[in-house]
Motif scaffolding. Structure first.
Motif, PDB file in Angstrom:
ATOM      1  N   ASP A 131      15.235  18.682   3.548  1.00 42.06           N
ATOM      2  CA  ASP A 131      14.545  19.952   3.773  1.00 42.06           C
ATOM      3  C   ASP A 131      14.092  20.538   2.437  1.00 42.06           C
ATOM      4  O   ASP A 131      14.363  19.978   1.379  1.00 42.06           O
ATOM      5  N   GLY A 132      13.391  21.653   2.508  1.00 38.52           N
ATOM      6  CA  GLY A 132      12.965  22.343   1.293  1.00 38.52           C
ATOM      7  C   GLY A 132      11.659  21.843   0.717  1.00 38.52           C
ATOM      8  O   GLY A 132      11.356  22.078  -0.451  1.00 38.52           O
ATOM      9  N   GLY A 133      10.885  21.138   1.514  1.00 41.24           N
ATOM     10  CA  GLY A 133       9.605  20.642   1.010  1.00 41.24           C
ATOM     11  C   GLY A 133       9.799  19.400   0.165  1.00 41.24           C
ATOM     12  O   GLY A 133      10.808  18.718   0.245  1.00 41.24           O
ATOM     13  N   GLY A 134       8.820  19.126  -0.656  1.00 46.85           N
ATOM     14  CA  GLY A 134       8.888  17.922  -1.481  1.00 46.85           C
ATOM     15  C   GLY A 134       8.185  16.761  -0.814  1.00 46.85           C
ATOM     16  O   GLY A 134       7.869  16.797   0.375  1.00 46.85           O
ATOM     17  N   SER A 135       7.951  15.724  -1.599  1.00 50.52           N
ATOM     18  CA  SER A 135       7.186  14.567  -1.126  1.00 50.52           C
ATOM     19  C   SER A 135       8.053  13.326  -1.025  1.00 50.52           C
ATOM     20  O   SER A 135       9.062  13.198  -1.715  1.00 50.52           O
ATOM     21  N   ALA A 136       7.636  12.441  -0.153  1.00 46.97           N
ATOM     22  CA  ALA A 136       8.186  11.086  -0.077  1.00 46.97           C
ATOM     23  C   ALA A 136       7.006  10.144  -0.246  1.00 46.97           C
ATOM     24  O   ALA A 136       5.943  10.347   0.354  1.00 46.97           O
ATOM     25  N   TYR A 137       7.174   9.114  -1.073  1.00 49.05           N
ATOM     26  CA  TYR A 137       6.128   8.117  -1.277  1.00 49.05           C
ATOM     27  C   TYR A 137       6.544   6.851  -0.540  1.00 49.05           C
ATOM     28  O   TYR A 137       7.574   6.243  -0.856  1.00 49.05           O
TER      29      TYR A 137
ATOM     30  N   PHE B  46       9.776   0.477   1.969  1.00 52.38           N
ATOM     31  CA  PHE B  46      10.718   1.430   1.397  1.00 52.38           C
ATOM     32  C   PHE B  46       9.982   2.713   1.058  1.00 52.38           C
ATOM     33  O   PHE B  46       8.748   2.789   1.135  1.00 52.38           O
ATOM     34  N   ALA B  47      10.749   3.741   0.711  1.00 53.91           N
ATOM     35  CA  ALA B  47      10.178   5.016   0.281  1.00 53.91           C
ATOM     36  C   ALA B  47      10.929   5.493  -0.953  1.00 53.91           C
ATOM     37  O   ALA B  47      12.115   5.204  -1.125  1.00 53.91           O
TER      38      ALA B  47
ATOM     39  N   SER C  35       0.853  -1.191   0.000  1.00 48.76           N
ATOM     40  CA  SER C  35       0.000   0.000   0.000  1.00 48.76           C
ATOM     41  C   SER C  35       0.890   1.243   0.000  1.00 48.76           C
ATOM     42  O   SER C  35       2.061   1.181   0.371  1.00 48.76           O
ATOM     43  N   LYS C  36       0.335   2.358  -0.408  1.00 44.14           N
ATOM     44  CA  LYS C  36       1.122   3.582  -0.616  1.00 44.14           C
ATOM     45  C   LYS C  36       0.560   4.737   0.208  1.00 44.14           C
ATOM     46  O   LYS C  36      -0.652   4.910   0.313  1.00 44.14           O
ATOM     47  N   LYS C  37       1.475   5.515   0.807  1.00 41.17           N
ATOM     48  CA  LYS C  37       1.096   6.742   1.508  1.00 41.17           C
ATOM     49  C   LYS C  37       2.065   7.839   1.083  1.00 41.17           C
ATOM     50  O   LYS C  37       3.229   7.568   0.791  1.00 41.17           O
ATOM     51  N   GLU C  38       1.585   9.053   1.072  1.00 39.26           N
ATOM     52  CA  GLU C  38       2.454  10.195   0.757  1.00 39.26           C
ATOM     53  C   GLU C  38       2.747  10.968   2.034  1.00 39.26           C
ATOM     54  O   GLU C  38       1.882  11.139   2.885  1.00 39.26           O
TER      55      GLU C  38
ATOM     56  N   ASP D 286       8.771  14.121 -10.772  1.00 40.74           N
ATOM     57  CA  ASP D 286       8.460  12.772 -10.289  1.00 40.74           C
ATOM     58  C   ASP D 286       9.627  11.828 -10.574  1.00 40.74           C
ATOM     59  O   ASP D 286       9.472  10.618 -10.616  1.00 40.74           O
ATOM     60  N   THR D 287      10.826  12.395 -10.748  1.00 43.65           N
ATOM     61  CA  THR D 287      12.031  11.606 -11.004  1.00 43.65           C
ATOM     62  C   THR D 287      12.736  11.280  -9.696  1.00 43.65           C
ATOM     63  O   THR D 287      13.087  12.179  -8.929  1.00 43.65           O
ATOM     64  N   ILE D 288      12.945  10.005  -9.445  1.00 44.63           N
ATOM     65  CA  ILE D 288      13.512   9.548  -8.168  1.00 44.63           C
ATOM     66  C   ILE D 288      14.999   9.897  -8.074  1.00 44.63           C
ATOM     67  O   ILE D 288      15.771   9.576  -8.971  1.00 44.63           O
ATOM     68  N   PHE D 289      15.375  10.556  -6.974  1.00 47.12           N
ATOM     69  CA  PHE D 289      16.794  10.801  -6.730  1.00 47.12           C
ATOM     70  C   PHE D 289      17.286  10.075  -5.483  1.00 47.12           C
ATOM     71  O   PHE D 289      18.494   9.978  -5.249  1.00 47.12           O
ATOM     72  N   CYS D 290      16.370   9.512  -4.693  1.00 49.27           N
ATOM     73  CA  CYS D 290      16.766   8.775  -3.498  1.00 49.27           C
ATOM     74  C   CYS D 290      15.743   7.683  -3.193  1.00 49.27           C
ATOM     75  O   CYS D 290      14.535   7.892  -3.339  1.00 49.27           O
ATOM     76  N   ILE D 291      16.260   6.510  -2.787  1.00 45.57           N
ATOM     77  CA  ILE D 291      15.416   5.401  -2.340  1.00 45.57           C
ATOM     78  C   ILE D 291      15.763   5.138  -0.882  1.00 45.57           C
ATOM     79  O   ILE D 291      16.941   5.047  -0.524  1.00 45.57           O
ATOM     80  N   ILE D 292      14.744   5.018  -0.049  1.00 47.40           N
ATOM     81  CA  ILE D 292      14.939   4.696   1.367  1.00 47.40           C
ATOM     82  C   ILE D 292      14.527   3.243   1.589  1.00 47.40           C
ATOM     83  O   ILE D 292      13.353   2.897   1.426  1.00 47.40           O
TER      84      ILE D 292
END
Length: 200
Positions: A84-90, A100-101, A72-75, A109-115
Protein backbone atom coordinates in the motif's frame (compact mmCIF):
# COMPACT_ATOMS: atom_id res chain seq x y z
CA UNK A 1 43.32 -0.42 -85.51
CA UNK A 2 45.14 0.03 -82.17
CA UNK A 3 42.45 2.47 -81.08
CA UNK A 4 39.75 -0.09 -81.92
CA UNK A 5 41.53 -2.85 -79.93
CA UNK A 6 41.98 -0.49 -76.97
CA UNK A 7 38.25 0.34 -76.93
CA UNK A 8 37.35 -3.36 -77.29
CA UNK A 9 39.53 -4.37 -74.28
CA UNK A 10 38.16 -1.46 -72.22
CA UNK A 11 34.58 -2.50 -73.05
CA UNK A 12 35.25 -6.14 -72.01
CA UNK A 13 36.79 -5.03 -68.71
CA UNK A 14 33.81 -2.77 -68.05
CA UNK A 15 31.33 -5.62 -68.74
CA UNK A 16 33.30 -7.98 -66.46
CA UNK A 17 33.34 -5.33 -63.74
CA UNK A 18 29.56 -4.77 -64.10
CA UNK A 19 28.97 -8.53 -63.92
CA UNK A 20 31.10 -8.79 -60.74
CA UNK A 21 29.13 -5.92 -59.17
CA UNK A 22 25.82 -7.64 -60.04
CA UNK A 23 27.06 -10.92 -58.48
CA UNK A 24 28.16 -9.07 -55.35
CA UNK A 25 24.75 -7.37 -55.10
CA UNK A 26 22.95 -10.72 -55.50
CA UNK A 27 25.18 -12.26 -52.80
CA UNK A 28 24.32 -9.46 -50.38
CA UNK A 29 20.59 -9.93 -51.06
CA UNK A 30 20.75 -13.70 -50.70
CA UNK A 31 22.69 -13.52 -47.40
CA UNK A 32 21.05 -11.04 -45.01
CA UNK A 33 22.95 -9.81 -41.97
CA UNK A 34 22.73 -12.17 -39.02
CA UNK A 35 21.19 -10.71 -35.86
CA UNK A 36 21.53 -12.14 -32.37
CA UNK A 37 18.29 -12.65 -30.43
CA UNK A 38 19.00 -12.88 -26.70
CA UNK A 39 16.60 -15.10 -24.74
CA UNK A 40 16.03 -14.97 -21.02
CA UNK A 41 17.72 -17.98 -19.40
CA UNK A 42 15.68 -19.05 -16.35
CA UNK A 43 18.47 -21.33 -15.07
CA UNK A 44 20.70 -18.27 -14.52
CA UNK A 45 18.13 -16.71 -12.18
CA UNK A 46 18.06 -18.90 -9.09
CA UNK A 47 15.91 -17.64 -6.20
CA UNK A 48 18.35 -17.08 -3.34
CA UNK A 49 18.51 -15.11 -0.11
CA UNK A 50 18.11 -11.45 -1.05
CA UNK A 51 18.46 -12.01 -4.76
CA UNK A 52 17.21 -13.47 -8.02
CA UNK A 53 20.32 -14.54 -9.94
CA UNK A 54 22.49 -11.42 -10.20
CA UNK A 55 19.59 -9.10 -9.32
CA UNK A 56 20.02 -8.09 -5.68
CA UNK A 57 18.01 -6.23 -3.07
CA UNK A 58 19.56 -2.74 -2.77
CA UNK A 59 20.39 -2.37 -6.47
CA UNK A 60 18.78 0.37 -8.51
CA UNK A 61 16.28 -0.59 -11.22
CA UNK A 62 18.84 0.46 -13.87
CA UNK A 63 21.58 -1.70 -12.33
CA UNK A 64 19.18 -4.67 -12.19
CA UNK A 65 18.13 -4.23 -15.82
CA UNK A 66 21.78 -4.58 -16.89
CA UNK A 67 21.74 -8.12 -15.46
CA UNK A 68 19.26 -9.61 -17.95
CA UNK A 69 17.79 -9.31 -21.44
CA UNK A 70 15.05 -10.84 -23.55
CA UNK A 71 12.07 -9.58 -21.50
CA UNK A 72 9.57 -6.78 -22.06
CA UNK A 73 8.78 -4.29 -19.29
CA UNK A 74 5.55 -2.80 -17.94
CA UNK A 75 4.97 -0.46 -15.02
CA UNK A 76 2.11 -0.99 -12.58
CA UNK A 77 1.07 0.06 -9.10
CA UNK A 78 2.89 -1.80 -6.31
CA UNK A 79 -0.55 -2.42 -4.82
CA UNK A 80 -1.07 -5.36 -7.21
CA UNK A 81 1.45 -7.22 -5.02
CA UNK A 82 -0.08 -6.02 -1.77
CA UNK A 83 2.09 -2.97 -1.10
CA UNK A 84 0.00 0.00 0.00
CA UNK A 85 0.97 3.66 -0.01
CA UNK A 86 1.43 4.06 -3.74
CA UNK A 87 4.69 3.42 -5.48
CA UNK A 88 5.53 1.49 -8.62
CA UNK A 89 6.21 -2.10 -9.53
CA UNK A 90 8.22 -2.88 -12.67
CA UNK A 91 6.99 -6.10 -14.26
CA UNK A 92 9.09 -8.10 -16.74
CA UNK A 93 7.41 -10.43 -19.23
CA UNK A 94 8.27 -13.24 -21.59
CA UNK A 95 5.45 -12.95 -24.13
CA UNK A 96 2.27 -12.72 -22.05
CA UNK A 97 3.78 -14.41 -18.99
CA UNK A 98 5.10 -12.39 -16.09
CA UNK A 99 8.56 -13.64 -15.07
CA UNK A 100 9.35 -11.33 -12.15
CA UNK A 101 8.75 -7.84 -10.78
CA UNK A 102 11.02 -5.32 -9.10
CA UNK A 103 9.62 -3.04 -6.42
CA UNK A 104 11.66 -0.01 -5.38
CA UNK A 105 11.30 1.89 -2.12
CA UNK A 106 8.65 4.56 -2.53
CA UNK A 107 10.09 7.71 -4.09
CA UNK A 108 13.39 6.04 -5.05
CA UNK A 109 14.67 3.55 -7.64
CA UNK A 110 16.35 1.30 -5.05
CA UNK A 111 14.90 -2.22 -4.99
CA UNK A 112 13.59 -3.43 -1.64
CA UNK A 113 11.55 -6.39 -2.92
CA UNK A 114 11.73 -8.85 -5.83
CA UNK A 115 8.64 -10.80 -6.89
CA UNK A 116 9.45 -14.13 -8.56
CA UNK A 117 6.37 -15.21 -10.51
CA UNK A 118 7.26 -17.71 -13.25
CA UNK A 119 7.24 -21.46 -12.55
CA UNK A 120 10.61 -21.87 -14.33
CA UNK A 121 12.33 -19.83 -11.61
CA UNK A 122 13.65 -22.20 -8.94
CA UNK A 123 14.66 -21.68 -5.34
CA UNK A 124 17.90 -23.16 -4.02
CA UNK A 125 15.77 -25.99 -2.53
CA UNK A 126 14.00 -26.63 -5.88
CA UNK A 127 10.64 -25.00 -5.14
CA UNK A 128 9.11 -22.50 -7.56
CA UNK A 129 6.54 -19.68 -7.62
CA UNK A 130 3.77 -22.16 -8.55
CA UNK A 131 4.62 -24.85 -5.96
CA UNK A 132 1.70 -26.40 -4.07
CA UNK A 133 1.34 -26.31 -0.29
CA UNK A 134 1.99 -30.07 -0.32
CA UNK A 135 5.35 -29.50 -2.08
CA UNK A 136 6.24 -26.84 0.49
CA UNK A 137 5.46 -29.18 3.41
CA UNK A 138 8.00 -31.67 2.04
CA UNK A 139 10.72 -29.02 2.28
CA UNK A 140 9.40 -27.38 5.46
CA UNK A 141 7.72 -30.14 7.55
CA UNK A 142 6.95 -27.74 10.43
CA UNK A 143 5.58 -24.91 8.30
CA UNK A 144 2.60 -22.81 9.29
CA UNK A 145 0.51 -20.46 7.22
CA UNK A 146 -0.43 -16.94 8.32
CA UNK A 147 -3.04 -14.47 7.19
CA UNK A 148 -2.05 -11.25 5.47
CA UNK A 149 -4.72 -9.20 7.24
CA UNK A 150 -4.25 -6.16 5.01
CA UNK A 151 -4.93 -8.02 1.74
CA UNK A 152 -6.88 -11.08 2.88
CA UNK A 153 -4.21 -13.37 1.44
CA UNK A 154 -2.14 -16.10 3.09
CA UNK A 155 1.64 -16.44 3.43
CA UNK A 156 4.08 -19.25 4.16
CA UNK A 157 7.46 -17.88 5.20
CA UNK A 158 10.99 -19.17 4.92
CA UNK A 159 12.44 -16.89 7.60
CA UNK A 160 16.05 -18.03 7.04
CA UNK A 161 16.05 -17.08 3.33
CA UNK A 162 13.55 -14.21 3.74
CA UNK A 163 11.14 -15.64 1.18
CA UNK A 164 7.36 -15.33 1.45
CA UNK A 165 5.27 -17.80 -0.57
CA UNK A 166 2.16 -15.73 -1.25
CA UNK A 167 -1.32 -17.15 -1.87
CA UNK A 168 -4.13 -14.86 -3.04
CA UNK A 169 -6.67 -16.92 -1.11
CA UNK A 170 -10.40 -16.31 -1.26
CA UNK A 171 -12.50 -16.31 1.88
CA UNK A 172 -14.01 -19.72 2.50
CA UNK A 173 -11.25 -21.64 0.72
CA UNK A 174 -8.25 -20.65 2.83
CA UNK A 175 -5.28 -22.93 3.29
CA UNK A 176 -5.42 -22.66 7.08
CA UNK A 177 -8.09 -22.28 9.77
CA UNK A 178 -7.98 -19.15 11.91
CA UNK A 179 -10.19 -19.25 14.99
CA UNK A 180 -8.01 -16.46 16.40
CA UNK A 181 -7.11 -13.48 14.23
CA UNK A 182 -3.39 -13.20 13.67
CA UNK A 183 -2.56 -16.71 14.89
CA UNK A 184 -0.72 -19.01 12.45
CA UNK A 185 -2.31 -22.27 11.33
CA UNK A 186 -1.16 -25.66 10.16
CA UNK A 187 -2.17 -25.97 6.49
CA UNK A 188 -5.45 -27.82 5.88
CA UNK A 189 -5.63 -27.55 2.09
CA UNK A 190 -2.52 -28.92 0.41
CA UNK A 191 -3.51 -28.60 -3.24
CA UNK A 192 -3.40 -24.77 -3.36
CA UNK A 193 -0.56 -23.36 -5.49
CA UNK A 194 1.62 -20.35 -4.73
CA UNK A 195 0.92 -17.17 -6.72
CA UNK A 196 4.44 -15.76 -6.31
CA UNK A 197 7.50 -15.73 -4.08
CA UNK A 198 8.42 -12.44 -2.44
CA UNK A 199 12.18 -12.01 -1.96
CA UNK A 200 13.34 -9.44 0.62
Amino acid sequence: MMLFLGLLILGCNSKASNKDNQNNNQDSIAQPELTTVTKFNYADFKIMKGRLGNIKIGMTITQAEHQFSGLSKKENDAGVFGFDGGGSAYLYYSGDDIVFALIPKHGTDTIFCIIAAHKELKTTNELNPKSSVEELTKKYPELTVVQDLMNGWEIIEDKINKWSFTFMSDKGIEIGEYPEVGKPSKPKRLDVKTDWIEIR
